[in-house]
Design a protein around this motif. Structure first.
Motif, PDB file in Angstrom:
ATOM      1  N   ARG A   1      36.137  33.815  41.964  1.00  0.00           N
ATOM      2  CA  ARG A   1      36.042  34.125  40.366  1.00  0.00           C
ATOM      3  C   ARG A   1      35.887  35.610  40.305  1.00  0.00           C
ATOM      4  N   TYR A   2      34.748  36.137  41.211  1.00  0.00           N
ATOM      5  CA  TYR A   2      34.402  37.481  41.239  1.00  0.00           C
ATOM      6  C   TYR A   2      35.630  38.292  41.650  1.00  0.00           C
ATOM      7  N   LEU A   3      36.422  37.858  42.811  1.00  0.00           N
ATOM      8  CA  LEU A   3      37.443  38.928  42.998  1.00  0.00           C
ATOM      9  C   LEU A   3      38.675  38.588  42.077  1.00  0.00           C
ATOM     10  N   PHE A   4      38.798  37.526  41.442  1.00  0.00           N
ATOM     11  CA  PHE A   4      39.710  37.789  40.488  1.00  0.00           C
ATOM     12  C   PHE A   4      39.661  38.238  39.121  1.00  0.00           C
ATOM     13  N   TYR A   5      38.376  38.080  38.628  1.00  0.00           N
ATOM     14  CA  TYR A   5      38.139  38.723  37.060  1.00  0.00           C
ATOM     15  C   TYR A   5      37.758  40.001  37.385  1.00  0.00           C
ATOM     16  N   ALA A   6      36.884  40.323  38.251  1.00  0.00           N
ATOM     17  CA  ALA A   6      36.332  41.653  38.336  1.00  0.00           C
ATOM     18  C   ALA A   6      37.134  42.711  39.097  1.00  0.00           C
ATOM     19  N   ASN A   7      38.359  42.106  39.859  1.00  0.00           N
ATOM     20  CA  ASN A   7      39.053  43.193  40.424  1.00  0.00           C
ATOM     21  C   ASN A   7      40.591  43.176  39.988  1.00  0.00           C
ATOM     22  N   ASN A   8      41.301  42.657  40.646  1.00  0.00           N
ATOM     23  CA  ASN A   8      42.899  43.026  40.519  1.00  0.00           C
ATOM     24  C   ASN A   8      43.548  41.606  40.054  1.00  0.00           C
ATOM     25  N   GLY A   9      42.805  40.676  39.532  1.00  0.00           N
ATOM     26  CA  GLY A   9      43.529  39.628  39.029  1.00  0.00           C
ATOM     27  C   GLY A   9      44.485  38.931  39.751  1.00  0.00           C
ATOM     28  N   VAL A  10      45.704  38.820  39.478  1.00  0.00           N
ATOM     29  CA  VAL A  10      46.407  37.792  40.310  1.00  0.00           C
ATOM     30  C   VAL A  10      47.069  38.807  41.677  1.00  0.00           C
ATOM     31  N   GLU A  11      46.874  39.955  41.454  1.00  0.00           N
ATOM     32  CA  GLU A  11      47.133  40.891  42.431  1.00  0.00           C
ATOM     33  C   GLU A  11      46.310  41.022  43.709  1.00  0.00           C
TER      34      GLU A  11
ATOM     35  N   SER B   1      48.399  33.133  41.353  1.00  0.00           N
ATOM     36  CA  SER B   1      49.136  33.219  39.900  1.00  0.00           C
ATOM     37  C   SER B   1      48.978  31.667  39.279  1.00  0.00           C
ATOM     38  N   HIS B   2      48.624  30.724  39.926  1.00  0.00           N
ATOM     39  CA  HIS B   2      48.442  29.450  39.598  1.00  0.00           C
ATOM     40  C   HIS B   2      46.876  28.934  39.694  1.00  0.00           C
ATOM     41  N   ILE B   3      46.156  29.905  39.438  1.00  0.00           N
ATOM     42  CA  ILE B   3      44.668  29.480  39.725  1.00  0.00           C
ATOM     43  C   ILE B   3      44.026  28.695  38.270  1.00  0.00           C
ATOM     44  N   GLU B   4      43.436  27.524  38.829  1.00  0.00           N
ATOM     45  CA  GLU B   4      42.867  26.707  37.801  1.00  0.00           C
ATOM     46  C   GLU B   4      41.389  26.674  37.899  1.00  0.00           C
ATOM     47  N   ASP B   5      40.680  27.298  36.758  1.00  0.00           N
ATOM     48  CA  ASP B   5      39.139  27.563  36.991  1.00  0.00           C
ATOM     49  C   ASP B   5      38.679  26.624  35.987  1.00  0.00           C
ATOM     50  N   ASP B   6      37.675  25.687  36.277  1.00  0.00           N
ATOM     51  CA  ASP B   6      37.079  24.850  35.865  1.00  0.00           C
ATOM     52  C   ASP B   6      35.595  24.859  36.091  1.00  0.00           C
ATOM     53  N   VAL B   7      34.554  25.095  35.012  1.00  0.00           N
ATOM     54  CA  VAL B   7      33.275  25.292  35.335  1.00  0.00           C
ATOM     55  C   VAL B   7      32.608  24.110  36.007  1.00  0.00           C
ATOM     56  N   VAL B   8      33.258  22.709  35.912  1.00  0.00           N
ATOM     57  CA  VAL B   8      32.527  21.628  36.367  1.00  0.00           C
ATOM     58  C   VAL B   8      32.924  21.170  37.738  1.00  0.00           C
ATOM     59  N   THR B   9      34.465  21.329  37.755  1.00  0.00           N
ATOM     60  CA  THR B   9      35.154  20.937  39.257  1.00  0.00           C
ATOM     61  C   THR B   9      35.185  21.998  40.177  1.00  0.00           C
ATOM     62  N   GLY B  10      35.280  23.392  39.629  1.00  0.00           N
ATOM     63  CA  GLY B  10      35.259  24.580  40.616  1.00  0.00           C
ATOM     64  C   GLY B  10      36.849  25.103  40.352  1.00  0.00           C
TER      65      GLY B  10
END
Length: 391
Positions: A78-88, A116-125
């Motif tokens: 989550r940190y690397l995806f949202y705080a940095n370069n996203g899908v890149e 590019s196909h990340i699925e983020d769920d606060v409960v399951t991970g």
């Protein structure tokens, strides 16, 4: 007794440093291999399979399992995806497997997370797929890149090889000029006309009608002998084997007995027409092979009559032989070393110091064919030419 985990999972960056979360929840990376405290969900269903690659002549690895990361793994992604370069953002998953025979973890798989196909769920991970990130992927990403491989003697992999000159088959066509025989021995007047093929390293010449004393033809001190005469029709700078003289010849006038003979400046002689009664008006076929013509050995065609002198009509002769370029010495490199150097350069450009990866080629096929080498036309790999060495 404590049991070890069968697999260890690492989230890493491009240089191989491991991501981890400290006690305060901050995300860092370190050069020390640090695996995730919790294996991702789905680890027990992971499957590594292999298939033949017809393009690279090797094996493909397929690791299509998706994973769901939670706890530290989920927070790192989550940190690397949202705080940095996203899908890149490039996040690598490395997996080690325990070798029970040595009790040591060995590399099992390395892939890159498909964000590019990340699925983020606060409960399951965080659920992501894994794309193969092995050497095959790296090679494919650089398959259109030109790597310069020196082939000039400047690197230890360069070797010096001796190359035999290229062999060419040639045919020389001569015409026998019509003439009235006035002497019992003479050089036959023949004129070079055309050739087929290459005549590397040979000397062709017209041969004039010149009378000589038949008893002196092989006398080294006689000025008109085969040893001393410059009136030859063929000579070679390099040795020639299986030199063939063919064609037809026709005589007119009275019947005679005589020899139509090839003489050489080394004192060799070969009958073109066996000793026989030559009948006027008859055409004789010539097919004589000289086993070896030495380097610098001049060739003459002469007629020695033992009876009446005939007239020679216009007739054709042809010489068939192989001509060869001079042997040369050049710098070459073996295919095994070329591929090894390419892998080394790919490793250097695809990673960064101090964590550069140096790949080493393993090929039983190329190791078993060390007598093959590449000779460059230019300094790029695509212009290398394959030769076979005699070692």
């Amino acid at each position: 007794m404590l049991t070890k985990e069968l697999f260890l999972f690492f989230l890493q960056n491009e240089t191989g440093q491991s991501y981890y979360r400290d006690k305060k929840g901050n995300i860092f990376y370190t050069n020390t291999p640090t695996w995730l405290p919790e294996a991702p969900k789905g680890w027990y269903e992971q499957e590594l399979t292999f298939g033949r690659n017809n393009h690279y002549w090797g094996l493909n690895r397929t690791y299509s399992q998706s994973f769901t990361f939670y706890s530290d793994g989920a927070e790192i992604i989550r940190y690397l995806f949202y705080a940095n370069n996203g899908v890149e953002e490039k996040i690598y998953l490395s997996v080690l497997k325990l070798d029970h025979s040595t009790d040591i973890y060995q590399p099992y798989y390395k892939g890159i997370l498909d964000l590019s196909h990340i699925e983020d769920d606060v409960v399951t991970g965080v659920k992501v797929n894994v794309i193969d990130g092995s050497l095959q992927k790296i090679i494919k990403s650089y398959e259109n890149t030109v790597f310069e491989i020196p082939c000039d003697g400047s690197i230890p992999e360069n070797i010096t090889v001796n190359l035999s000159g290229i062999m060419y088959k040639a045919v020389f066509n001569y015409a026998v000029l019509p003439c009235v025989v006035r002497d019992s021995g003479f050089y036959l007047p023949i004129v070079f006309q055309t050739k087929v093929g290459n005549d590397v390293g040979v000397i062709k010449s017209d041969q004039r009608y010149v009378a000589f004393d038949p008893a002196q033809i092989l006398n080294t001190g006689y000025a008109l002998s085969a040893y001393n005469s410059s009136n030859y029709c063929f000579s070679s700078i390099r040795p020639i084997t299986n030199f063939n003289i063919g064609g037809t010849i026709q005589l007119s006038g009275p019947s005679v007995t005589g020899h139509l003979t090839v003489y050489t400046s080394l004192g060799n002689s070969y009958d073109l027409i066996p000793n026989q009664i030559i009948t006027s008006g008859q055409t004789y076929t010539i097919n004589t092979t000289i086993p070896t013509l030495a380097a610098g050995e001049n060739l003459f065609i002469a007629f020695i009559s033992t009876g009446a002198q005939p007239d020679f009509l216009t007739t054709n002769l042809f010489f068939t032989f192989n001509s060869q370029f001079q042997d040369t010495t050049t710098v070459a490199i073996r295919p095994y070393d070329v591929l090894n150097l390419i892998l080394r350069q790919i490793g250097l450009v695809s990673t960064e110091p101090p964590n550069s990866i140096i790949y080493t080629l393993q090929s039983d096929l190329l190791n078993q064919n060390q007598n093959l080498c590449l000779i460059h036309k230019k300094s790029i790999v695509k212009k290398l030419t394959l030769y076979k060495l005699k070692i």
